[in-house]
Write an enzyme that holds these catalytic residues in place. Structure first.
Site, PDB file in Angstrom:
ATOM      1  N   ARG A  83       1.436  -1.246  -0.205  1.00 43.26           N
ATOM      2  CA  ARG A  83      -0.301  -0.147  -0.583  1.00 43.26           C
ATOM      3  C   ARG A  83       0.470   1.300   0.062  1.00 43.26           C
ATOM      4  O   ARG A  83       0.236   2.437  -0.811  1.00 43.26           O
ATOM      5  CB  ARG A  83      -0.716  -0.056   1.367  1.00 43.26           C
ATOM      6  CG  ARG A  83      -1.130   1.685   1.287  1.00 43.26           C
ATOM      7  CD  ARG A  83      -2.695   1.001   2.117  1.00 43.26           C
ATOM      8  NE  ARG A  83      -2.685   0.384   3.220  1.00 43.26           N
ATOM      9  CZ  ARG A  83      -2.152   0.791   4.670  1.00 43.26           C
ATOM     10  NH1 ARG A  83      -1.687   2.311   4.636  1.00 43.26           N
ATOM     11  NH2 ARG A  83      -2.233   0.335   5.589  1.00 43.26           N
TER      12      ARG A  83
ATOM     13  N   TYR B 157     -15.833  14.826 -17.591  1.00 45.79           N
ATOM     14  CA  TYR B 157     -16.255  13.519 -17.890  1.00 45.79           C
ATOM     15  C   TYR B 157     -17.313  12.985 -16.792  1.00 45.79           C
ATOM     16  O   TYR B 157     -17.914  14.077 -15.111  1.00 45.79           O
ATOM     17  CB  TYR B 157     -14.902  12.910 -17.330  1.00 45.79           C
ATOM     18  CG  TYR B 157     -15.604  11.361 -17.194  1.00 45.79           C
ATOM     19  CD1 TYR B 157     -15.966  10.649 -18.545  1.00 45.79           C
ATOM     20  CD2 TYR B 157     -15.370  10.338 -15.994  1.00 45.79           C
ATOM     21  CE1 TYR B 157     -15.585   9.757 -18.260  1.00 45.79           C
ATOM     22  CE2 TYR B 157     -15.421   9.421 -15.964  1.00 45.79           C
ATOM     23  CZ  TYR B 157     -16.027   8.542 -17.352  1.00 45.79           C
ATOM     24  OH  TYR B 157     -15.668   7.388 -16.291  1.00 45.79           O
TER      25      TYR B 157
ATOM     26  N   ASP C 142      -7.141  17.012 -16.284  1.00 44.78           N
ATOM     27  CA  ASP C 142      -7.706  15.986 -16.428  1.00 44.78           C
ATOM     28  C   ASP C 142      -6.866  15.505 -18.320  1.00 44.78           C
ATOM     29  O   ASP C 142      -7.494  16.621 -18.714  1.00 44.78           O
ATOM     30  CB  ASP C 142      -9.039  15.891 -16.366  1.00 44.78           C
ATOM     31  CG  ASP C 142      -9.447  14.253 -16.813  1.00 44.78           C
ATOM     32  OD1 ASP C 142      -8.272  13.515 -17.614  1.00 44.78           O
ATOM     33  OD2 ASP C 142     -10.311  13.871 -16.305  1.00 44.78           O
TER      34      ASP C 142
ATOM     35  N   LYS D 251      -7.543   4.715 -20.496  1.00 45.83           N
ATOM     36  CA  LYS D 251      -7.839   4.911 -21.320  1.00 45.83           C
ATOM     37  C   LYS D 251      -6.102   4.852 -22.767  1.00 45.83           C
ATOM     38  O   LYS D 251      -6.270   3.546 -22.235  1.00 45.83           O
ATOM     39  CB  LYS D 251      -8.281   6.571 -21.402  1.00 45.83           C
ATOM     40  CG  LYS D 251      -9.542   6.689 -21.203  1.00 45.83           C
ATOM     41  CD  LYS D 251     -10.391   6.559 -21.424  1.00 45.83           C
ATOM     42  CE  LYS D 251     -12.189   5.891 -20.258  1.00 45.83           C
ATOM     43  NZ  LYS D 251     -12.274   6.993 -19.437  1.00 45.83           N
TER      44      LYS D 251
HETATM   45  C1  LIG Z   1     -13.395   7.497 -18.281  1.00 42.40           C
HETATM   46  C2  LIG Z   1     -12.558   8.751 -17.388  1.00 42.40           C
HETATM   47  C3  LIG Z   1     -12.490   9.178 -16.250  1.00 42.40           C
HETATM   48  C4  LIG Z   1     -11.836   8.269 -15.291  1.00 42.40           C
HETATM   49  O1  LIG Z   1     -11.363   7.290 -15.740  1.00 42.40           O
HETATM   50  P1  LIG Z   1     -11.928   5.718 -15.023  1.00 42.40           P
HETATM   51  O2  LIG Z   1     -10.459   5.250 -15.376  1.00 42.40           O
HETATM   52  O3  LIG Z   1     -12.955   5.244 -15.250  1.00 42.40           O
HETATM   53  O4  LIG Z   1     -11.789   5.753 -13.309  1.00 42.40           O
HETATM   54  C5  LIG Z   1     -11.917  10.142 -16.086  1.00 42.40           C
HETATM   55  N1  LIG Z   1     -11.976  11.297 -16.577  1.00 42.40           N
HETATM   56  C6  LIG Z   1     -11.393  11.149 -17.983  1.00 42.40           C
HETATM   57  C7  LIG Z   1     -11.676  12.023 -19.375  1.00 42.40           C
HETATM   58  C8  LIG Z   1     -12.037  10.055 -18.237  1.00 42.40           C
HETATM   59  O5  LIG Z   1     -12.617   9.851 -19.892  1.00 42.40           O
END
Ligand SMILES: *Cc1c(COP(=O)(O)O)cnc(C)c1O
Length: 379
Positions: free
Chosen positions: A46, A98, A170, A195
């Site tokens: 952790r 998102y 992000d 992603k």
């Molecule tokens: C998918 C996504 C998230 C969330 O990520 P997870 O891995 O699904 O928790 C956050 N921001 C953006 C822009 C995303 O496309």
């Protein structure tokens, strides 16, 4: 060294006596100590794990930061960043986020006494007017998903710093290969590594990258203290995915560019949203701060039923949420990824019901356009 080389040129297992050529999955919860009172580099997964540490080192390097922290999902990474705020403080967020981020901000943060103000960041006067002494974090995405709106990261960072707030971007739709917000003056970069970083839609992961050492210490306390750090096997998968990031994105981007132009001339398509086809001012901002348009695009047909039929008649493009994987996927954001946006914000945000999003993969372009051709023809 060039970015493509950095993706591969790193020590895969620092200090490992076996000198493996790739990073092992250190699948262990605990690490033996030299004595009861002395700790080595690792004691408990952790708090730190060698596989995760190699991944975090790579991400810090690729995003031009000093430290990175990997979490179990992208949303866990976003949650960790919101932990930097205290009750009474405010997040100033762009109004095109998102869906899961909206849900976190509106349904969970409110209970912790943290408020969120949504503003159209493209409207500079509205953005300037929104700052109050309570605003400690400015939060945005560019390009936004699924409408691919472009925001000027350096300009937002400047404004935020004038008001004593930190800026968090992000960067999931771009990845560090195409855009590096820390180089533009932003303070925190977040990734849904699910992603593009992973790239194969087979692992959930998130990351936070920063430059400021004090901020890094705070984030480490949150990662260790709350326990959301990424598991060794998942760290290994992301690390393996990252090696082909540039290769994948080059192909995906070339395909996406071709599909955007294909859709633009299609008689049954009314609008195409893609950074390279954005209005001139937005396209210029994107060109300044990113090295390519990426491979997520969306389009409208003017008819929600037609859009639904096209999506459902695709054979090669699979109907899936998410984006950034090597397979092409197609979705109706209003009904899928963005259904988690609270209704009152969704109507204000107006994700059109006829909007179709495509995340373009690495397949042969002729097969992708043929699939869209037959989908339109049979709709
Ligand atoms: C998918 C996504 C998230 C969330 O990520 P997870 O891995 O699904 O928790 C956050 N921001 C953006 C822009 C995303 O496309």
């Amino acid at each position: 060294m060039k970015f493509e080389t950095l993706l591969l040129n790193f020590d895969p297992a620092p200090g490992d006596r076996c000198r493996p050529a790739n990073t092992p999955i250190y699948q262990t919860a605990t690490f033996r100590q030299d004595s009861a009172t002395s700790f080595g580099d690792f004691d408990y997964t952790r708090s730190g794990n060698p596989t995760r540490a190699v991944l975090e080192g790579q991400l810090a390097l690729l995003e031009s930061g000093t430290r990175a922290f990997c979490f179990s999902t992208g949303l866990a990474a976003i949650t960790a960043v919101t932990r930097l705020l205290k009750p009474g403080e405010q997040i100033l967020a762009c109004d095109d986020l998102y869906g899961g981020t909206y849900r976190l901000f509106s349904r969970i943060l409110a209970n912790r006494g943290i408020t969120v103000q949504y503003v159209d960041f493209a409207d500079e006067n509205a953005l300037k007017a929104a700052f109050t002494p309570a605003v400690k974090l400015v939060y945005l995405e560019s390009p936004t998903n699924p409408l691919l709106h472009i925001l000027d990261l350096a300009k937002v960072a400047n404004l935020a710093h004038q008001h004593g707030a930190r800026v968090c971007v992000d960067n999931s739709t771009m990845s560090p290969y195409l855009q590096r917000p820390l180089e533009l003056g932003c303070d925190i970069v977040i990734h849904s590594a699910t992603k593009f970083l992973c790239g194969h839609s087979d692992v959930m992961a998130g990351a936070v990258i920063v430059s400021d050492p004090a901020l890094a210490d705070d984030l480490y306390l949150i990662q260790n203290g709350e326990g959301g750090g990424l598991a060794p096997f998942d760290s290994f998968l992301v690390l393996r995915g990252i090696k082909t990031l540039a290769l994948r994105q080059n192909q995906q981007q070339a395909n996406a560019t071709a599909i955007a132009h294909y859709l633009k001339q299609h008689p049954r398509v009314t609008d195409v949203y893609f950074p390279a086809l954005a209005p001139p001012e937005a396209a210029a901002i994107h060109k300044r701060q990113a090295s390519g348009p990426g491979s997520v695009l969306s389009f409208r047909t003017g008819d929600p039923e037609l859009s639904r039929r096209v999506v459902e008649n695709c054979k090669l493009h699979t109907i899936t949420v998410s984006f950034g994987g090597v397979n092409s996927t197609i979705s109706l954001p209003n009904y899928m990824s963005h259904a988690s946006i609270p209704e009152h914000l969704r109507s204000q945000k107006q994700i059109p019901h006829d909007l179709v999003r495509i995340s373009v993969g690495i397949e042969a372009i002729d097969d992708l356009t043929a699939d869209l051709d037959q989908a339109f023809a049979s709709s």
